[in-house]
Design a protein around this motif. Structure first.
Motif, mmCIF file in Angstrom:
data_model
loop_
_atom_site.group_PDB
_atom_site.id
_atom_site.type_symbol
_atom_site.label_atom_id
_atom_site.label_comp_id
_atom_site.label_asym_id
_atom_site.label_seq_id
_atom_site.Cartn_x
_atom_site.Cartn_y
_atom_site.Cartn_z
ATOM 1 N N ALA A 1 -37.561 -14.793 -7.566
ATOM 2 C CA ALA A 1 -37.488 -13.344 -7.353
ATOM 3 C C ALA A 1 -36.039 -12.870 -7.392
ATOM 4 O O ALA A 1 -35.733 -11.835 -7.995
ATOM 5 N N ARG A 2 -35.141 -13.623 -6.780
ATOM 6 C CA ARG A 2 -33.713 -13.259 -6.824
ATOM 7 C C ARG A 2 -33.206 -13.271 -8.256
ATOM 8 O O ARG A 2 -32.438 -12.389 -8.660
ATOM 9 N N GLY A 3 -33.624 -14.272 -9.019
ATOM 10 C CA GLY A 3 -33.215 -14.347 -10.421
ATOM 11 C C GLY A 3 -33.726 -13.167 -11.230
ATOM 12 O O GLY A 3 -32.991 -12.596 -12.042
ATOM 13 N N LEU A 4 -34.979 -12.773 -10.985
ATOM 14 C CA LEU A 4 -35.545 -11.613 -11.682
ATOM 15 C C LEU A 4 -34.784 -10.344 -11.328
ATOM 16 O O LEU A 4 -34.477 -9.522 -12.201
ATOM 17 N N LEU A 5 -34.475 -10.166 -10.045
ATOM 18 C CA LEU A 5 -33.735 -8.978 -9.617
ATOM 19 C C LEU A 5 -32.324 -8.966 -10.197
ATOM 20 O O LEU A 5 -31.847 -7.928 -10.659
ATOM 21 N N LYS A 6 -31.659 -10.103 -10.171
ATOM 22 C CA LYS A 6 -30.299 -10.180 -10.703
ATOM 23 C C LYS A 6 -30.293 -9.820 -12.184
ATOM 24 O O LYS A 6 -29.461 -9.031 -12.639
ATOM 25 N N HIS A 7 -31.223 -10.387 -12.928
ATOM 26 C CA HIS A 7 -31.302 -10.107 -14.364
ATOM 27 C C HIS A 7 -31.603 -8.629 -14.628
ATOM 28 O O HIS A 7 -31.029 -8.017 -15.523
ATOM 29 N N ALA A 8 -32.494 -8.040 -13.848
ATOM 30 C CA ALA A 8 -32.902 -6.654 -14.073
ATOM 31 C C ALA A 8 -31.851 -5.642 -13.606
ATOM 32 O O ALA A 8 -31.713 -4.577 -14.213
ATOM 33 N N LEU A 9 -31.113 -5.955 -12.553
ATOM 34 C CA LEU A 9 -30.201 -4.966 -11.961
ATOM 35 C C LEU A 9 -28.749 -5.144 -12.336
ATOM 36 O O LEU A 9 -27.940 -4.246 -12.087
ATOM 37 N N GLU A 10 -28.389 -6.281 -12.931
ATOM 38 C CA GLU A 10 -27.004 -6.504 -13.307
ATOM 39 C C GLU A 10 -26.644 -5.636 -14.503
ATOM 40 O O GLU A 10 -27.378 -5.607 -15.484
#
Length: 157
Positions: free
Chosen positions: A145-154
């Protein structure tokens, strides 16, 4: 660890917001959870983890409501009373909204895990108990989930 239900209301509200799309639905879910906890107070074992017990009640109530809503389509999607009249213009609000939009898009099992661990501060062990799965599964879900958020919000450069 407090056995006072009122001490857990802020965490219940945060968890409810992660489950529900609309703020009013989240407030209703908190109210239903508290009502259910009062009705079944005799089943709570004093000295155990009250927050996990309440979260489990909320999660079960949420899934019951989802199944019930699937059977009873009432046209709520067409209702304009839930639509915002004007959008806020503050940058922080937009970033916050982006985060919640990305959380809403990710699979529910990832979203529940990251909300419990990262937002509400539950331990991996408590989150595993609440979600009724292994601790390794929780760690994996939070990491993904952290990886998905990082990819989407970076921001892309």
């Amino acid at each position: 660890m407090s056995d006072n239900v009122l001490d857990h209301i802020p965490a219940l509200r945060a968890y409810a917001r992660s489950l529900c799309k609309h703020g009013q639905d989240a407030d209703d879910l908190v109210q239903e959870t508290l009502l259910r906890a009062i009705e079944h107070a005799d089943k709570y074992q004093s000295g155990t983890y009250m927050r996990a017990w309440l979260f489990t009640i909320m999660r079960n109530r949420f899934y019951t409501n989802v199944r019930k809503a699937a059977r009873e389509r009432t046209g709520s999607e067409d209702c304009v009373s839930g639509q915002l009249v004007s959008q806020p213009t503050q940058e922080w609000h937009l970033r916050h909204q982006e985060l919640w939009d990305q959380l809403a898009r990710m699979p529910r099992h990832y979203r529940e895990a990251i909300i419990l661990v990262s937002v509400l501060g539950e331990s991996y062990l408590r989150a595993a108990e609440i979600l009724e799965c292994d601790i390794g599964t929780i760690k994996s879900r939070v990491n993904r989930a952290r990886g998905l958020l990082k990819h989407a919000l970076e921001p892309e450069f």
